[in-house]
Design an enzyme around this catalytic site. Structure first.
Site, mmCIF file in Angstrom:
data_model
loop_
_atom_site.group_PDB
_atom_site.id
_atom_site.type_symbol
_atom_site.label_atom_id
_atom_site.label_comp_id
_atom_site.label_asym_id
_atom_site.label_seq_id
_atom_site.Cartn_x
_atom_site.Cartn_y
_atom_site.Cartn_z
ATOM 1 N N ARG A 143 39.255 -15.807 -44.361
ATOM 2 C CA ARG A 143 40.359 -15.405 -45.248
ATOM 3 C C ARG A 143 41.636 -15.916 -44.612
ATOM 4 N NH1 ARG A 143 41.649 -9.744 -48.171
ATOM 5 N NH2 ARG A 143 40.024 -10.622 -49.489
ATOM 6 N N LYS A 168 49.999 -16.669 -29.907
ATOM 7 C CA LYS A 168 50.451 -17.594 -28.840
ATOM 8 C C LYS A 168 50.474 -19.035 -29.336
ATOM 9 C CE LYS A 168 47.886 -14.570 -25.748
ATOM 10 N NZ LYS A 168 46.595 -14.473 -25.059
ATOM 11 N N HIS A 177 39.039 -16.687 -54.709
ATOM 12 C CA HIS A 177 38.309 -15.608 -54.025
ATOM 13 C C HIS A 177 36.934 -15.542 -54.717
ATOM 14 C CE1 HIS A 177 37.345 -12.062 -51.893
ATOM 15 N NE2 HIS A 177 38.393 -11.286 -52.190
ATOM 16 N N ARG A 180 37.879 -4.180 -48.165
ATOM 17 C CA ARG A 180 36.609 -4.394 -48.859
ATOM 18 C C ARG A 180 35.868 -5.641 -48.408
ATOM 19 N NH1 ARG A 180 39.813 -1.319 -51.756
ATOM 20 N NH2 ARG A 180 41.304 -2.714 -50.807
ATOM 21 N N THR A 181 36.550 -6.785 -48.432
ATOM 22 C CA THR A 181 35.840 -8.056 -48.224
ATOM 23 C C THR A 181 35.271 -8.140 -46.808
ATOM 24 O OG1 THR A 181 37.449 -8.998 -49.745
ATOM 25 C CG2 THR A 181 36.043 -10.550 -48.560
HETATM 26 N N1 CP Z 1 39.310 -7.226 -53.316
HETATM 27 C C1 CP Z 1 39.679 -7.540 -52.062
HETATM 28 O O1 CP Z 1 39.705 -8.731 -51.685
HETATM 29 O O2 CP Z 1 40.009 -6.468 -51.274
HETATM 30 P P1 CP Z 1 40.419 -6.554 -49.737
HETATM 31 O O3 CP Z 1 41.756 -7.252 -49.663
HETATM 32 O O4 CP Z 1 40.477 -5.140 -49.261
HETATM 33 O O5 CP Z 1 39.380 -7.371 -49.035
#
Ligand code: CP
Length: 312
Positions: free
Chosen positions: A104, A82, A134, A54-55
């Site tokens: 992320r 590496k 998040h 999603r993100t």
């Molecule tokens: N909600 C969320 O962060 O989903 P993903 O891990 O798929 O990005």
């Protein structure tokens, strides 16, 4: 707003402005050509050291709808294998033209490190750091709650609403960001889970705490947000037996039927159907799980717009 690192950095006015801008941007999806020229000439890089559906796709869609150029880095297949560091990886993508880095990372604090180390000049957006935060997930969740439960007259005021967040609170960056943002916007929050999945120090959070899902459902929350057990983050620690967990903490059809008629069911994804949420509840009319995904694109457009200077 130069960076978006944490829900804690957002004042009520900041959060409301992002929700309002996202609402304005949401119409773009319905145009025959779903694009605005707003970020033409800007390059956004998705720097993802952890898996995402999603993100990552949502930031990519948001950037493209604003006419930005997009580059995506995924750790699998990269030179991280590496031994390349976060610093060198970030400086490498900036040297290729990154203006905005969406990161992320499995380490809590990685986004703060990138933003404040002086390694790069780019704007940094936290797309999930370890068990810490998040923030864009919390914002899209607030956008969804506002869309479904708040009348136009009340605007962005979530006061009077009760949100229950259920599951693995201890390892959830989604829970942390949501608790902070919902509190900023005036909602009341109860976190629910087995004692071993409630974090130490919960007394300092602005929430009520319960280990009894059925009694919280009897309080008629307006929204119930189900979280998966973050197995990848609790290796070596106690994991609840799945039979007991499902019996005590799954949102089954029977439990969902006891919710107030207006109550909505939320999940940030990815879902483990049959564990924290029954499949027929996830697919039911009170589920807003795909609305959360849809709102995520407009919300991330708003965040990209704001970190790139708003009206500039
Ligand atoms: N909600 C969320 O962060 O989903 P993903 O891990 O798929 O990005």
């Amino acid at each position: 707003m130069k960076h978006l690192l944490s829900a804690q950095d957002l004042t009520r006015d900041d959060a409301v402005r992002l929700l309002d801008v996202a609402q304005d941007f949401s119409d773009v999806a319905n145009r025959s050509v779903p694009k605005l020229p707003t970020l033409r000439g800007v390059t956004m890089v998705n720097l993802f050291f952890e898996d995402s559906t999603r993100t990552r796709l949502s930031f990519e869609a948001a950037a493209k709808r604003l006419s930005a150029d997009v580059m995506t880095f995924q750790v699998q297949g990269s030179s991280v294998s590496k031994g390349e560091s976060l610093k060198d990886t970030a400086q490498t993508v900036e040297a290729m033209g990154a203006d905005i880095i969406v990161v992320r990372h499995f380490s809590s604090g990685a986004a703060h490190r990138l933003a404040h180390s002086g390694w790069v000049e780019a704007a940094i957006i936290n797309a999930g750091d370890g068990t810490h935060e998040h923030p864009t997930q919390a914002l899209l969740d607030a956008a969804t709650i506002r869309e479904r439960l708040v009348s136009k007259a009340r605007g962005s005021d979530l006061s009077g609403l009760h949100v229950a967040i259920v599951g693995d609170i201890a390892h959830s960056r989604v829970a942390r960001s949501n608790v902070v943002l919902l509190n900023t916007l005036g909602a009341r929050v109860t976190v629910v889970g087995p004692p071993e999945l409630i974090p130490s120090g919960i007394e300092g959070w602005p929430v009520a705490t319960s280990s009894d899902l059925d009694s919280v459902i009897d309080e008629s929350p307006d929204a119930i947000m189900m979280l998966r057990i973050q197995k990848e983050r609790i290796k070596g620690e106690f994991q609840p037996a799945s039979g007991n967990y499902v019996r005590n903490y799954s949102l089954t059809k029977d439990r969902a039927n006891r919710l107030a008629e207006h109550a909505i069911v939320m999940h940030p994804g990815p879902m483990n159907r049959g564990v924290e949420i029954a499949s027929d509840v996830a697919d039911s009319s009170r589920s807003v799980i795909l609305d959360q995904v849809r709102n995520g694109v407009a919300l991330r457009m708003a965040v990209l717009f704001e970190v790139w200077g708003g009206e500039k």
